[in-house]
Motif scaffolding. Structure first.
Motif, mmCIF file in Angstrom:
data_model
loop_
_atom_site.group_PDB
_atom_site.id
_atom_site.type_symbol
_atom_site.label_atom_id
_atom_site.label_comp_id
_atom_site.label_asym_id
_atom_site.label_seq_id
_atom_site.Cartn_x
_atom_site.Cartn_y
_atom_site.Cartn_z
ATOM 1 N N PRO A 51 0.816 -1.203 0.000
ATOM 2 C CA PRO A 51 0.000 0.000 0.000
ATOM 3 C C PRO A 51 0.854 1.259 0.000
ATOM 4 O O PRO A 51 0.845 2.008 0.968
ATOM 5 C CB PRO A 51 -0.756 -0.133 1.319
ATOM 6 N N LEU A 52 1.675 1.469 -1.042
ATOM 7 C CA LEU A 52 2.505 2.669 -1.109
ATOM 8 C C LEU A 52 1.628 3.864 -1.469
ATOM 9 O O LEU A 52 1.568 4.319 -2.601
ATOM 10 C CB LEU A 52 3.640 2.505 -2.121
ATOM 11 N N SER A 53 0.903 4.307 -0.468
ATOM 12 C CA SER A 53 0.050 5.484 -0.600
ATOM 13 C C SER A 53 0.063 6.198 0.737
ATOM 14 O O SER A 53 0.459 5.630 1.755
ATOM 15 C CB SER A 53 -1.381 5.084 -0.985
ATOM 16 N N LEU A 54 -0.346 7.434 0.739
ATOM 17 C CA LEU A 54 -0.309 8.216 1.964
ATOM 18 C C LEU A 54 -1.337 7.710 2.969
ATOM 19 O O LEU A 54 -2.489 7.439 2.615
ATOM 20 C CB LEU A 54 -0.571 9.691 1.660
ATOM 21 N N GLN A 153 8.065 -4.049 2.232
ATOM 22 C CA GLN A 153 7.069 -5.104 2.095
ATOM 23 C C GLN A 153 7.577 -6.274 1.267
ATOM 24 O O GLN A 153 8.537 -6.157 0.497
ATOM 25 C CB GLN A 153 5.793 -4.555 1.448
ATOM 26 N N GLN A 154 6.894 -7.406 1.439
ATOM 27 C CA GLN A 154 7.071 -8.570 0.571
ATOM 28 C C GLN A 154 5.692 -9.088 0.210
ATOM 29 O O GLN A 154 4.938 -9.529 1.078
ATOM 30 C CB GLN A 154 7.858 -9.674 1.270
ATOM 31 N N ALA A 172 10.060 -4.928 -1.750
ATOM 32 C CA ALA A 172 10.073 -3.556 -2.250
ATOM 33 C C ALA A 172 10.129 -2.585 -1.086
ATOM 34 O O ALA A 172 9.552 -2.823 -0.024
ATOM 35 C CB ALA A 172 8.834 -3.284 -3.094
ATOM 36 N N ALA A 173 10.845 -1.503 -1.300
ATOM 37 C CA ALA A 173 10.888 -0.404 -0.345
ATOM 38 C C ALA A 173 10.428 0.846 -1.074
ATOM 39 O O ALA A 173 10.710 1.029 -2.260
ATOM 40 C CB ALA A 173 12.294 -0.207 0.217
ATOM 41 N N SER A 203 14.255 -5.111 -4.157
ATOM 42 C CA SER A 203 15.474 -5.724 -3.639
ATOM 43 C C SER A 203 15.886 -6.979 -4.383
ATOM 44 O O SER A 203 16.990 -7.470 -4.190
ATOM 45 C CB SER A 203 15.278 -6.064 -2.152
ATOM 46 N N GLU A 204 15.007 -7.548 -5.202
ATOM 47 C CA GLU A 204 15.352 -8.751 -5.948
ATOM 48 C C GLU A 204 14.901 -8.589 -7.390
ATOM 49 O O GLU A 204 13.723 -8.388 -7.647
ATOM 50 C CB GLU A 204 14.682 -9.988 -5.336
#
Length: 396
Positions: A51-54, A153-154, A172-173, A203-204
């Motif tokens: 959930p890369l949201s504010l 997250q993964q 992911a970051a 990351s991968e």
């Protein structure tokens, strides 16, 4: 295992940390109708790395946590080679904030995870931290502020610039921040201009080219409040995204130029609505998106969607909730060879329902069902899944 021990500790320790009720809902402190949608790990949604949201800027002190047991009919979200499994699922969300009059300041944190039994590569989790600083609108006049979140997250599926991507142990970051300035007229009208920056890093990258990217954008919205019963918010947003080491290809798969990085332009527009009748609460969003890549047109599409949910407060401290998220996407320059159509289509439909019972003070017992169906002309891009989940919740 450490993640799950932390989730269990948060659920058990919730009463020790919760002190105050959230502040009254207003334009700066809007309680979501279904905050647990933030914890639905494993679902791809509309070009965002969930959930890369504010997060939401709240005042007061609060903590929510859930632990539960469920069953997923299609763990890896594929039409073929379906794997079903039982799972344990947990999530916790806490916030603290205070309006000092001249300014407001707050912080928030979230952790969520899912462990699927019998599937060694199916664990998923999110850790997210954020905060805000703002000069509130108050009864009227100018307001400004900044809000930011970082995420690690993964998951199993990511929506990377359009098509669904599946990857084992892909982590992911990301970081996202938004600054805004606006003007409030009385207590019913707000004009707001915002500026957003976002960056993601994977990351991968063993089997796919790096889709790491940075993104900048701007948005404009108008918030209208009718007697604290109905609120409407029409908005428009423009974003520019640039990918590191992700090159731009023609529709036939050939490289345009060795140094031509993929760049996406996105124009979004929509209307948010909120209806609060006390025992009934409903929210919804109708939106459209136009995405263009920089040269080839391979990732150019129109998308139309609606996202809505409703709460019914019943007698005996029972709450019924339900919702849906529907969207259709049409790619301009991709041909659907399987159907013989000139353009390629993708459709997504999700429906969920939940019943919960507040049986004692801050404890809730409930069950949730969710059905998701994705149809895609892109190879292996679709899936169908049923999820059933029984939970114990702690809410303050």
């Amino acid at each position: 295992m450490k993640l799950w021990l932390l989730l269990i500790c948060l659920a058990v320790a919730a009463p020790m940390y919760a002190q105050d009720k959230p502040a009254k809902k207003d334009a700066d402190n809007e309680e979501p109708i279904d905050p647990w949608a933030d914890f639905e790990v494993g679902h791809a949604t509309d070009g965002a790395y969930l959930p890369l949201s504010l997060g939401r800027d709240r005042t007061g002190l609060g903590l929510r946590s859930r632990m539960g047991f469920g069953w997923d009919s299609n763990v890896f979200k594929e039409d073929r080679h379906e794997d079903n499994a039982f799972f344990i699922d947990g999530a916790a969300y806490g916030y603290i904030g205070h309006d000092f009059g001249a300014f407001a300041l707050g912080a928030r944190g979230m952790i969520a995870g899912r462990l699927n039994f019998g599937e060694p590569d199916a664990s998923m989790w999110d850790i997210k931290l954020g905060g805000y600083f703002k000069i509130p609108y108050g009864g009227g006049g100018f307001g400004t502020g900044i809000s930011a979140d970082v995420l690690y997250q993964q998951l199993q599926t990511y929506e990377i610039f359009g098509p669904l991507t599946r990857q084992t142990h892909l982590r992911a970051a990301g970081a996202i921040a938004r600054a805004y300035v606006g003007y409030k007229v009385g207590g019913f009208l707000i004009f707001e201009l915002g500026f957003t920056g976002k960056a993601t890093d994977f990351s991968e990258e063993k089997t796919i080219d790096s889709p790491d990217s940075w993104e900048i954008g701007t948005d404009f919205s108008v918030w209208l409040n009718f007697f604290d019963v109905i609120a409407l918010k029409p908005w428009v947003r423009f974003d520019y995204e640039w990918f590191r080491d992700q090159l731009d290809f023609r529709t036939d798969g050939t490289l345009i130029k060795p140094e031509d990085n993929l760049q996406l332009l996105k124009l979004d527009a929509g209307v948010d609505a909120d209806i609060n009748l006390g025992f009934i609460r409903a929210t919804g969003r109708v939106y459209t998106r136009r995405q263009d890549d920089s040269a080839a047109g391979l990732l150019r599409y129109w998308e139309y969607g609606v996202n809505a949910a409703i709460d019914f407060m019943m007698v005996g401290n029972v709450k019924l909730s339900g919702g849906t998220h529907l969207w259709m996407r049409e790619y301009d320059k991709l041909e659907d060879t399987s159907e013989g159509k000139a353009t390629l289509l993708e459709q997504h439909g999700a429906f969920w329902g939940e019943i919960s019972w507040n049986f004692w003070e801050f404890l809730d017992l409930g069950a949730r069902y969710r059905y998701t169906r994705r149809i895609s002309g892109i190879d292996n891009g679709g899936y169908a899944t049923h999820e059933v989940f029984v939970f114990l919740g702690v809410t303050f």
